[in-house]
Design a protein around this motif. Structure first.
Motif, mmCIF file in Angstrom:
data_model
loop_
_atom_site.group_PDB
_atom_site.id
_atom_site.type_symbol
_atom_site.label_atom_id
_atom_site.label_comp_id
_atom_site.label_asym_id
_atom_site.label_seq_id
_atom_site.Cartn_x
_atom_site.Cartn_y
_atom_site.Cartn_z
ATOM 1 N N TRP A 205 35.510 53.333 -18.075
ATOM 2 C CA TRP A 205 34.810 52.111 -18.476
ATOM 3 C C TRP A 205 34.077 52.361 -19.783
ATOM 4 C CZ3 TRP A 205 36.704 48.533 -15.449
ATOM 5 C CH2 TRP A 205 37.085 48.861 -14.150
ATOM 6 N N TRP A 207 32.899 49.430 -22.250
ATOM 7 C CA TRP A 207 31.977 48.395 -22.715
ATOM 8 C C TRP A 207 30.861 48.087 -21.735
ATOM 9 C CZ3 TRP A 207 35.475 43.856 -24.848
ATOM 10 C CH2 TRP A 207 36.096 44.274 -26.039
ATOM 11 N N THR A 208 31.178 48.062 -20.463
ATOM 12 C CA THR A 208 30.269 47.494 -19.469
ATOM 13 C C THR A 208 29.480 48.557 -18.721
ATOM 14 O OG1 THR A 208 32.082 47.472 -17.875
ATOM 15 C CG2 THR A 208 31.683 45.441 -19.090
ATOM 16 N N LYS A 209 28.261 48.192 -18.359
ATOM 17 C CA LYS A 209 27.458 49.055 -17.502
ATOM 18 C C LYS A 209 28.036 49.063 -16.093
ATOM 19 C CE LYS A 209 22.754 49.176 -19.365
ATOM 20 N NZ LYS A 209 21.342 48.820 -19.113
ATOM 21 N N ALA A 214 23.179 48.334 -13.518
ATOM 22 C CA ALA A 214 22.801 47.143 -14.277
ATOM 23 C C ALA A 214 21.394 46.708 -13.893
ATOM 24 C CB ALA A 214 23.800 46.021 -14.005
ATOM 25 N N ASN A 248 29.957 38.618 -24.642
ATOM 26 C CA ASN A 248 30.376 40.000 -24.364
ATOM 27 C C ASN A 248 29.159 40.902 -24.177
ATOM 28 O OD1 ASN A 248 33.177 40.007 -24.227
ATOM 29 N ND2 ASN A 248 33.454 40.309 -26.418
ATOM 30 N N ALA A 252 28.317 42.518 -20.616
ATOM 31 C CA ALA A 252 28.426 43.974 -20.528
ATOM 32 C C ALA A 252 27.150 44.598 -19.992
ATOM 33 C CB ALA A 252 28.760 44.544 -21.909
ATOM 34 N N GLU A 253 26.018 44.058 -20.372
ATOM 35 C CA GLU A 253 24.729 44.584 -19.915
ATOM 36 C C GLU A 253 24.595 44.482 -18.399
ATOM 37 O OE1 GLU A 253 20.792 46.119 -20.007
ATOM 38 O OE2 GLU A 253 22.455 46.209 -21.440
ATOM 39 N N GLY A 255 27.250 44.421 -16.280
ATOM 40 C CA GLY A 255 28.439 44.948 -15.601
ATOM 41 C C GLY A 255 29.451 43.895 -15.211
ATOM 42 N N ARG A 258 34.625 43.587 -14.942
ATOM 43 C CA ARG A 258 35.424 44.779 -14.650
ATOM 44 C C ARG A 258 36.498 44.462 -13.606
ATOM 45 N NH1 ARG A 258 31.916 50.304 -13.879
ATOM 46 N NH2 ARG A 258 31.052 50.462 -15.998
ATOM 47 N N GLU A 276 38.131 45.496 -19.005
ATOM 48 C CA GLU A 276 36.781 44.941 -19.127
ATOM 49 C C GLU A 276 36.836 43.693 -19.999
ATOM 50 O OE1 GLU A 276 33.832 48.431 -19.733
ATOM 51 O OE2 GLU A 276 35.814 49.251 -20.179
ATOM 52 N N PRO A 278 34.013 41.084 -20.331
ATOM 53 C CA PRO A 278 32.715 40.515 -19.925
ATOM 54 C C PRO A 278 32.493 39.082 -20.387
ATOM 55 C CG PRO A 278 32.441 42.199 -21.637
ATOM 56 C CD PRO A 278 33.865 42.277 -21.181
#
Length: 402
Positions: A205, A207-209, A214, A248, A252-253, A255, A258, A276, A278
Protein backbone atom coordinates in the motif's frame (compact mmCIF):
# COMPACT_ATOMS: atom_id res chain seq x y z
CA UNK A 1 11.09 -7.32 -39.29
CA UNK A 2 9.01 -4.66 -40.99
CA UNK A 3 10.89 -1.71 -42.34
CA UNK A 4 10.14 1.41 -40.31
CA UNK A 5 11.86 4.76 -40.39
CA UNK A 6 10.53 6.55 -37.33
CA UNK A 7 8.75 5.08 -34.31
CA UNK A 8 7.04 6.79 -31.38
CA UNK A 9 7.44 4.83 -28.16
CA UNK A 10 5.10 5.13 -25.18
CA UNK A 11 7.89 5.85 -22.71
CA UNK A 12 7.72 5.73 -18.91
CA UNK A 13 11.41 5.99 -18.04
CA UNK A 14 11.34 2.58 -16.38
CA UNK A 15 13.63 -0.34 -17.05
CA UNK A 16 11.59 -1.88 -19.88
CA UNK A 17 11.14 1.22 -22.01
CA UNK A 18 14.74 2.32 -21.36
CA UNK A 19 15.91 -0.96 -22.93
CA UNK A 20 13.38 -0.72 -25.76
CA UNK A 21 14.93 2.45 -27.20
CA UNK A 22 18.34 0.93 -28.05
CA UNK A 23 16.67 -2.37 -28.99
CA UNK A 24 14.49 -0.61 -31.58
CA UNK A 25 17.48 1.21 -33.06
CA UNK A 26 19.49 -2.00 -33.31
CA UNK A 27 16.76 -4.26 -34.64
CA UNK A 28 14.74 -1.88 -36.78
CA UNK A 29 17.47 0.62 -37.71
CA UNK A 30 15.03 3.44 -37.09
CA UNK A 31 14.73 6.78 -35.34
CA UNK A 32 13.05 6.52 -31.93
CA UNK A 33 11.00 9.30 -30.38
CA UNK A 34 9.97 8.93 -26.75
CA UNK A 35 6.44 9.99 -25.83
CA UNK A 36 5.68 10.58 -22.15
CA UNK A 37 2.11 10.95 -20.89
CA UNK A 38 1.67 12.89 -17.66
CA UNK A 39 -1.52 11.34 -16.28
CA UNK A 40 -0.82 12.30 -12.68
CA UNK A 41 1.60 9.48 -11.86
CA UNK A 42 3.62 11.90 -9.72
CA UNK A 43 6.31 14.50 -10.29
CA UNK A 44 9.02 12.16 -9.05
CA UNK A 45 8.26 9.87 -12.01
CA UNK A 46 8.84 12.72 -14.47
CA UNK A 47 11.97 14.33 -13.04
CA UNK A 48 14.81 13.98 -15.54
CA UNK A 49 12.77 11.76 -17.83
CA UNK A 50 13.65 13.67 -21.00
CA UNK A 51 17.37 13.45 -20.24
CA UNK A 52 16.98 9.74 -19.51
CA UNK A 53 15.23 9.12 -22.84
CA UNK A 54 17.88 10.99 -24.80
CA UNK A 55 20.66 9.15 -22.94
CA UNK A 56 19.02 5.88 -23.94
CA UNK A 57 19.21 6.87 -27.61
CA UNK A 58 15.94 8.66 -28.37
CA UNK A 59 16.21 11.49 -30.86
CA UNK A 60 13.56 13.49 -29.02
CA UNK A 61 11.21 13.26 -26.04
CA UNK A 62 7.77 14.79 -25.90
CA UNK A 63 5.88 15.17 -22.62
CA UNK A 64 2.12 15.71 -22.77
CA UNK A 65 0.15 16.98 -19.77
CA UNK A 66 -3.03 14.92 -19.95
CA UNK A 67 -4.20 15.13 -16.33
CA UNK A 68 -7.17 17.48 -16.70
CA UNK A 69 -8.31 15.90 -19.96
CA UNK A 70 -8.11 12.39 -18.54
CA UNK A 71 -10.34 13.20 -15.56
CA UNK A 72 -12.78 15.37 -17.51
CA UNK A 73 -13.17 13.32 -20.69
CA UNK A 74 -12.50 9.77 -19.53
CA UNK A 75 -12.98 9.37 -15.78
CA UNK A 76 -16.07 11.56 -15.34
CA UNK A 77 -17.95 9.91 -18.25
CA UNK A 78 -17.02 6.50 -16.84
CA UNK A 79 -18.29 7.51 -13.40
CA UNK A 80 -21.68 8.36 -14.90
CA UNK A 81 -22.00 4.80 -16.17
CA UNK A 82 -21.22 3.41 -12.71
CA UNK A 83 -18.59 1.11 -14.21
CA UNK A 84 -16.99 -1.20 -11.62
CA UNK A 85 -15.12 -4.24 -12.94
CA UNK A 86 -16.06 -7.55 -11.28
CA UNK A 87 -17.83 -5.78 -8.47
CA UNK A 88 -14.83 -4.06 -6.90
CA UNK A 89 -12.27 -2.58 -9.31
CA UNK A 90 -12.69 1.08 -10.31
CA UNK A 91 -10.65 0.51 -13.49
CA UNK A 92 -7.66 2.58 -12.44
CA UNK A 93 -5.09 1.33 -14.94
CA UNK A 94 -7.46 0.79 -17.85
CA UNK A 95 -8.99 4.25 -17.43
CA UNK A 96 -5.71 5.93 -18.42
CA UNK A 97 -4.84 3.80 -21.45
CA UNK A 98 -7.22 5.30 -24.06
CA UNK A 99 -6.01 8.85 -23.57
CA UNK A 100 -2.34 7.81 -23.51
CA UNK A 101 -2.73 5.84 -26.73
CA UNK A 102 -4.70 8.67 -28.37
CA UNK A 103 -2.06 11.27 -27.49
CA UNK A 104 0.71 8.93 -28.64
CA UNK A 105 -1.01 8.48 -32.00
CA UNK A 106 -1.42 12.24 -32.34
CA UNK A 107 2.28 12.70 -31.62
CA UNK A 108 3.20 10.06 -34.21
CA UNK A 109 1.08 11.69 -36.90
CA UNK A 110 2.49 15.11 -36.07
CA UNK A 111 6.15 14.04 -36.36
CA UNK A 112 5.56 11.88 -39.41
CA UNK A 113 6.27 8.53 -37.76
CA UNK A 114 5.30 5.31 -39.47
CA UNK A 115 5.24 3.10 -36.36
CA UNK A 116 4.07 2.96 -32.76
CA UNK A 117 5.64 0.99 -29.91
CA UNK A 118 4.67 0.09 -26.35
CA UNK A 119 6.40 -1.77 -23.52
CA UNK A 120 3.52 -4.00 -22.46
CA UNK A 121 4.21 -7.66 -21.79
CA UNK A 122 2.52 -10.50 -23.63
CA UNK A 123 0.73 -11.63 -20.46
CA UNK A 124 -1.21 -8.53 -19.57
CA UNK A 125 -4.24 -6.48 -20.58
CA UNK A 126 -2.39 -3.32 -21.57
CA UNK A 127 -1.09 -4.70 -24.87
CA UNK A 128 -4.71 -5.19 -25.94
CA UNK A 129 -5.75 -1.75 -24.72
CA UNK A 130 -2.96 0.08 -26.51
CA UNK A 131 -3.18 -1.84 -29.75
CA UNK A 132 -6.98 -1.71 -29.92
CA UNK A 133 -6.75 2.07 -29.60
CA UNK A 134 -4.03 2.22 -32.26
CA UNK A 135 -6.21 0.16 -34.60
CA UNK A 136 -9.20 2.44 -34.08
CA UNK A 137 -7.27 5.70 -34.46
CA UNK A 138 -4.41 5.02 -36.90
CA UNK A 139 -4.61 1.57 -38.49
CA UNK A 140 -2.03 2.56 -41.10
CA UNK A 141 0.78 2.71 -38.53
CA UNK A 142 2.95 -0.35 -37.83
CA UNK A 143 2.80 -1.58 -34.23
CA UNK A 144 5.89 -2.96 -32.51
CA UNK A 145 5.60 -4.92 -29.24
CA UNK A 146 9.16 -5.81 -28.12
CA UNK A 147 8.03 -8.15 -25.33
CA UNK A 148 6.53 -10.39 -28.01
CA UNK A 149 9.71 -10.30 -30.09
CA UNK A 150 12.87 -10.05 -28.03
CA UNK A 151 14.63 -12.73 -26.00
CA UNK A 152 15.11 -10.54 -22.91
CA UNK A 153 12.99 -12.37 -20.35
CA UNK A 154 14.14 -11.10 -16.93
CA UNK A 155 14.96 -7.94 -15.05
CA UNK A 156 18.57 -9.09 -14.83
CA UNK A 157 18.74 -9.56 -18.61
CA UNK A 158 17.40 -6.05 -19.17
CA UNK A 159 19.94 -4.55 -16.75
CA UNK A 160 22.77 -6.46 -18.45
CA UNK A 161 21.54 -5.26 -21.84
CA UNK A 162 21.73 -1.62 -20.76
CA UNK A 163 25.08 -2.09 -18.99
CA UNK A 164 26.66 -3.58 -22.12
CA UNK A 165 25.68 -0.45 -24.02
CA UNK A 166 26.75 1.89 -21.20
CA UNK A 167 23.26 3.32 -20.93
CA UNK A 168 22.64 4.69 -17.41
CA UNK A 169 19.65 3.51 -15.38
CA UNK A 170 18.47 3.89 -11.82
CA UNK A 171 16.75 0.48 -11.90
CA UNK A 172 18.10 -2.32 -9.71
CA UNK A 173 17.51 -6.02 -9.15
CA UNK A 174 15.84 -5.30 -5.81
CA UNK A 175 12.49 -4.23 -7.26
CA UNK A 176 9.91 -6.60 -5.78
CA UNK A 177 6.58 -5.05 -6.70
CA UNK A 178 5.20 -3.84 -10.01
CA UNK A 179 3.33 -0.55 -9.68
CA UNK A 180 1.28 1.60 -12.00
CA UNK A 181 0.01 5.02 -10.97
CA UNK A 182 -2.07 7.83 -12.37
CA UNK A 183 -4.28 10.52 -10.87
CA UNK A 184 -7.11 8.02 -10.41
CA UNK A 185 -5.29 5.19 -8.63
CA UNK A 186 -2.12 3.24 -7.89
CA UNK A 187 -1.80 -0.52 -8.32
CA UNK A 188 0.67 -2.92 -6.71
CA UNK A 189 1.30 -6.44 -8.03
CA UNK A 190 3.91 -9.13 -7.51
CA UNK A 191 5.96 -9.97 -4.41
CA UNK A 192 3.97 -11.59 -1.63
CA UNK A 193 0.76 -11.03 -3.59
CA UNK A 194 1.62 -13.77 -6.08
CA UNK A 195 0.55 -16.34 -3.47
CA UNK A 196 -3.14 -15.74 -2.73
CA UNK A 197 -2.77 -17.24 0.76
CA UNK A 198 -0.32 -14.48 1.74
CA UNK A 199 -1.80 -11.43 3.37
CA UNK A 200 -0.79 -8.07 1.94
CA UNK A 201 1.78 -6.15 3.97
CA UNK A 202 2.66 -2.49 4.40
CA UNK A 203 4.74 -2.53 1.20
CA UNK A 204 1.63 -3.34 -0.83
CA UNK A 205 0.00 0.00 0.00
CA UNK A 206 1.48 3.31 -1.11
CA UNK A 207 -1.05 6.15 -0.97
CA UNK A 208 -3.46 5.26 1.80
CA UNK A 209 -3.10 4.91 5.53
CA UNK A 210 -3.87 1.55 7.06
CA UNK A 211 -7.49 1.97 8.21
CA UNK A 212 -6.43 0.69 11.64
CA UNK A 213 -4.00 3.63 11.89
CA UNK A 214 -6.36 6.19 10.38
CA UNK A 215 -7.74 9.01 12.56
CA UNK A 216 -10.15 7.98 15.29
CA UNK A 217 -12.33 10.97 14.47
CA UNK A 218 -14.48 10.88 11.32
CA UNK A 219 -14.20 13.65 8.76
CA UNK A 220 -16.98 14.93 6.54
CA UNK A 221 -16.68 16.28 3.00
CA UNK A 222 -19.40 18.00 1.00
CA UNK A 223 -19.69 17.37 -2.73
CA UNK A 224 -21.78 19.37 -5.22
CA UNK A 225 -22.89 17.51 -8.34
CA UNK A 226 -24.28 18.92 -11.60
CA UNK A 227 -25.43 16.62 -14.39
CA UNK A 228 -23.53 13.71 -12.90
CA UNK A 229 -20.26 15.62 -12.53
CA UNK A 230 -18.58 16.89 -9.37
CA UNK A 231 -18.18 20.64 -9.69
CA UNK A 232 -17.36 21.71 -6.12
CA UNK A 233 -15.99 20.16 -2.94
CA UNK A 234 -16.39 21.63 0.55
CA UNK A 235 -17.93 24.76 -0.94
CA UNK A 236 -15.11 25.46 -3.41
CA UNK A 237 -15.54 25.23 -7.17
CA UNK A 238 -12.98 22.84 -8.65
CA UNK A 239 -12.03 21.43 -12.01
CA UNK A 240 -12.39 17.65 -12.38
CA UNK A 241 -8.68 17.09 -11.78
CA UNK A 242 -8.56 19.50 -8.83
CA UNK A 243 -11.52 17.73 -7.22
CA UNK A 244 -9.84 14.35 -7.64
CA UNK A 245 -6.55 15.53 -6.14
CA UNK A 246 -8.39 17.07 -3.18
CA UNK A 247 -10.46 13.96 -2.52
CA UNK A 248 -7.45 11.69 -2.99
CA UNK A 249 -5.74 13.47 -0.12
CA UNK A 250 -8.82 13.33 2.11
CA UNK A 251 -9.55 9.69 1.34
CA UNK A 252 -5.95 8.53 1.71
CA UNK A 253 -5.72 10.03 5.19
CA UNK A 254 -8.67 7.88 6.29
CA UNK A 255 -7.61 4.70 4.50
CA UNK A 256 -10.44 4.92 1.97
CA UNK A 257 -10.33 3.12 -1.38
CA UNK A 258 -8.26 -0.01 -0.71
CA UNK A 259 -9.09 -3.29 -2.42
CA UNK A 260 -7.17 -6.59 -2.57
CA UNK A 261 -8.59 -8.44 -5.56
CA UNK A 262 -8.03 -11.44 -7.81
CA UNK A 263 -9.33 -10.41 -11.22
CA UNK A 264 -9.84 -12.07 -14.58
CA UNK A 265 -7.48 -10.61 -17.14
CA UNK A 266 -8.66 -10.39 -20.72
CA UNK A 267 -5.98 -12.86 -21.85
CA UNK A 268 -7.39 -15.55 -19.56
CA UNK A 269 -4.92 -15.30 -16.66
CA UNK A 270 -6.09 -14.48 -13.15
CA UNK A 271 -3.97 -11.89 -11.37
CA UNK A 272 -3.93 -10.43 -7.89
CA UNK A 273 -3.40 -6.80 -7.08
CA UNK A 274 -3.74 -4.25 -4.32
CA UNK A 275 -5.41 -1.15 -5.71
CA UNK A 276 -5.86 2.24 -4.04
CA UNK A 277 -8.49 4.65 -5.37
CA UNK A 278 -9.26 7.01 -2.47
CA UNK A 279 -10.74 10.00 -4.30
CA UNK A 280 -12.48 7.84 -6.85
CA UNK A 281 -14.20 5.80 -4.15
CA UNK A 282 -15.58 9.01 -2.63
CA UNK A 283 -16.71 10.28 -6.02
CA UNK A 284 -18.47 7.04 -6.87
CA UNK A 285 -20.31 6.99 -3.53
CA UNK A 286 -21.40 10.62 -4.01
CA UNK A 287 -22.83 10.07 -7.49
CA UNK A 288 -24.66 6.92 -6.49
CA UNK A 289 -26.20 8.77 -3.54
CA UNK A 290 -27.74 11.43 -5.80
CA UNK A 291 -28.87 8.76 -8.27
CA UNK A 292 -30.84 7.11 -5.46
CA UNK A 293 -32.86 10.30 -5.13
CA UNK A 294 -33.30 11.12 -8.80
CA UNK A 295 -33.57 7.96 -10.90
CA UNK A 296 -36.79 5.95 -10.96
CA UNK A 297 -36.61 2.17 -10.59
CA UNK A 298 -36.38 1.30 -14.29
CA UNK A 299 -33.91 4.09 -15.05
CA UNK A 300 -31.70 2.98 -12.18
CA UNK A 301 -31.86 -0.63 -13.36
CA UNK A 302 -30.88 0.46 -16.87
CA UNK A 303 -28.00 2.56 -15.53
CA UNK A 304 -26.75 -0.49 -13.63
CA UNK A 305 -26.78 -2.53 -16.84
CA UNK A 306 -24.84 0.24 -18.59
CA UNK A 307 -22.27 0.19 -15.80
CA UNK A 308 -21.79 -3.56 -16.01
CA UNK A 309 -21.28 -3.52 -19.78
CA UNK A 310 -19.12 -0.39 -19.69
CA UNK A 311 -16.84 -1.92 -17.06
CA UNK A 312 -15.96 -4.75 -19.44
CA UNK A 313 -15.57 -2.45 -22.46
CA UNK A 314 -13.20 -0.15 -20.58
CA UNK A 315 -11.27 -3.01 -18.99
CA UNK A 316 -10.95 -4.78 -22.35
CA UNK A 317 -9.64 -1.70 -24.16
CA UNK A 318 -12.70 -1.02 -26.29
CA UNK A 319 -13.10 2.66 -25.50
CA UNK A 320 -12.94 3.80 -29.14
CA UNK A 321 -15.88 1.71 -30.33
CA UNK A 322 -19.45 2.58 -31.32
CA UNK A 323 -20.85 0.49 -28.46
CA UNK A 324 -18.78 2.30 -25.85
CA UNK A 325 -19.77 5.69 -27.28
CA UNK A 326 -23.41 4.62 -27.18
CA UNK A 327 -23.20 3.52 -23.54
CA UNK A 328 -21.44 6.75 -22.53
CA UNK A 329 -24.12 8.77 -24.33
CA UNK A 330 -26.92 6.84 -22.61
CA UNK A 331 -25.31 7.34 -19.19
CA UNK A 332 -24.85 11.04 -19.91
CA UNK A 333 -28.52 11.38 -20.79
CA UNK A 334 -29.57 9.70 -17.54
CA UNK A 335 -27.19 12.00 -15.66
CA UNK A 336 -28.87 15.21 -16.85
CA UNK A 337 -31.07 15.25 -13.73
CA UNK A 338 -28.36 13.95 -11.38
CA UNK A 339 -27.91 17.27 -9.58
CA UNK A 340 -27.50 17.63 -5.86
CA UNK A 341 -25.34 17.86 -2.80
CA UNK A 342 -23.96 15.01 -0.72
CA UNK A 343 -22.17 15.00 2.62
CA UNK A 344 -19.92 11.98 3.05
CA UNK A 345 -18.34 10.66 6.23
CA UNK A 346 -14.80 9.27 5.99
CA UNK A 347 -13.81 6.91 8.75
CA UNK A 348 -11.42 3.96 9.09
CA UNK A 349 -11.42 2.94 5.43
CA UNK A 350 -15.14 3.54 4.90
CA UNK A 351 -16.98 6.30 3.05
CA UNK A 352 -20.68 6.74 3.77
CA UNK A 353 -23.16 9.24 2.33
CA UNK A 354 -24.82 10.64 5.45
CA UNK A 355 -26.73 13.55 3.90
CA UNK A 356 -28.08 13.98 0.39
CA UNK A 357 -30.48 16.29 -1.38
CA UNK A 358 -31.45 17.17 -4.93
CA UNK A 359 -33.82 19.65 -6.57
CA UNK A 360 -34.85 16.76 -8.84
CA UNK A 361 -35.44 14.27 -6.05
CA UNK A 362 -38.29 11.82 -6.50
CA UNK A 363 -38.27 11.07 -2.80
CA UNK A 364 -41.37 12.44 -1.08
CA UNK A 365 -41.54 12.47 2.68
CA UNK A 366 -45.32 12.83 2.40
CA UNK A 367 -45.59 9.50 0.60
CA UNK A 368 -42.75 7.66 2.34
CA UNK A 369 -43.69 8.43 5.94
CA UNK A 370 -44.55 5.64 8.37
CA UNK A 371 -46.76 8.08 10.18
CA UNK A 372 -50.27 9.08 9.23
CA UNK A 373 -50.61 10.69 5.81
CA UNK A 374 -53.36 12.00 3.54
CA UNK A 375 -51.76 11.37 0.14
CA UNK A 376 -51.68 7.56 -0.10
CA UNK A 377 -54.73 5.28 -0.08
CA UNK A 378 -53.59 1.85 1.13
CA UNK A 379 -56.61 0.19 -0.42
CA UNK A 380 -55.27 0.97 -3.90
CA UNK A 381 -52.43 -1.47 -3.37
CA UNK A 382 -54.72 -4.48 -3.52
CA UNK A 383 -55.73 -3.96 -7.14
CA UNK A 384 -52.14 -3.26 -8.13
CA UNK A 385 -50.91 -6.47 -6.51
CA UNK A 386 -53.65 -8.53 -8.14
CA UNK A 387 -52.72 -7.28 -11.62
CA UNK A 388 -49.00 -7.48 -10.91
CA UNK A 389 -49.29 -11.14 -9.90
CA UNK A 390 -51.92 -12.08 -12.48
CA UNK A 391 -49.60 -14.28 -14.59
CA UNK A 392 -48.56 -16.24 -11.50
CA UNK A 393 -52.20 -16.66 -10.48
CA UNK A 394 -53.22 -18.01 -13.91
CA UNK A 395 -50.24 -20.39 -13.99
CA UNK A 396 -51.15 -21.77 -10.55
CA UNK A 397 -54.81 -22.24 -11.57
CA UNK A 398 -53.70 -24.18 -14.65
CA UNK A 399 -51.53 -26.40 -12.48
CA UNK A 400 -54.46 -27.07 -10.17
CA UNK A 401 -56.65 -28.13 -13.12
CA UNK A 402 -54.00 -30.67 -14.15
Amino acid sequence: MSKVNKVVLAYSGGLDTSAIIPWLKENYDCEVIAFVADVGQGEEELVGIEEKALASGASACYIADLKEEMVKDYIYPSLKTGAVYEGKYLLGTSMARPIIAKAQVECALEVGADALCHGCTGKGNDQVRFESAYAALAPQLTVIAPWREWDLRSREALLDYLAERKIPTTATLEKIYSRDANAWHISTEGGVLENTWNQSNELCWVWTKDPEDAPNTPEEVSVLIEKGEIVAVDGKAMSPYEALVYLNKKGAEHGVGRIDIVENRLVGIKSRGCYETPGGTIMMEALRAVEQLVLDKESFEFRESIGLKASHLIYDGRWFTPLCRSLLAAADELAQDVNGEVVLKLYKGQVTAVQKRSPNSLYSEEFATFGEDEVYDHSHAGGFIRLYSLASRIRALNEQKK
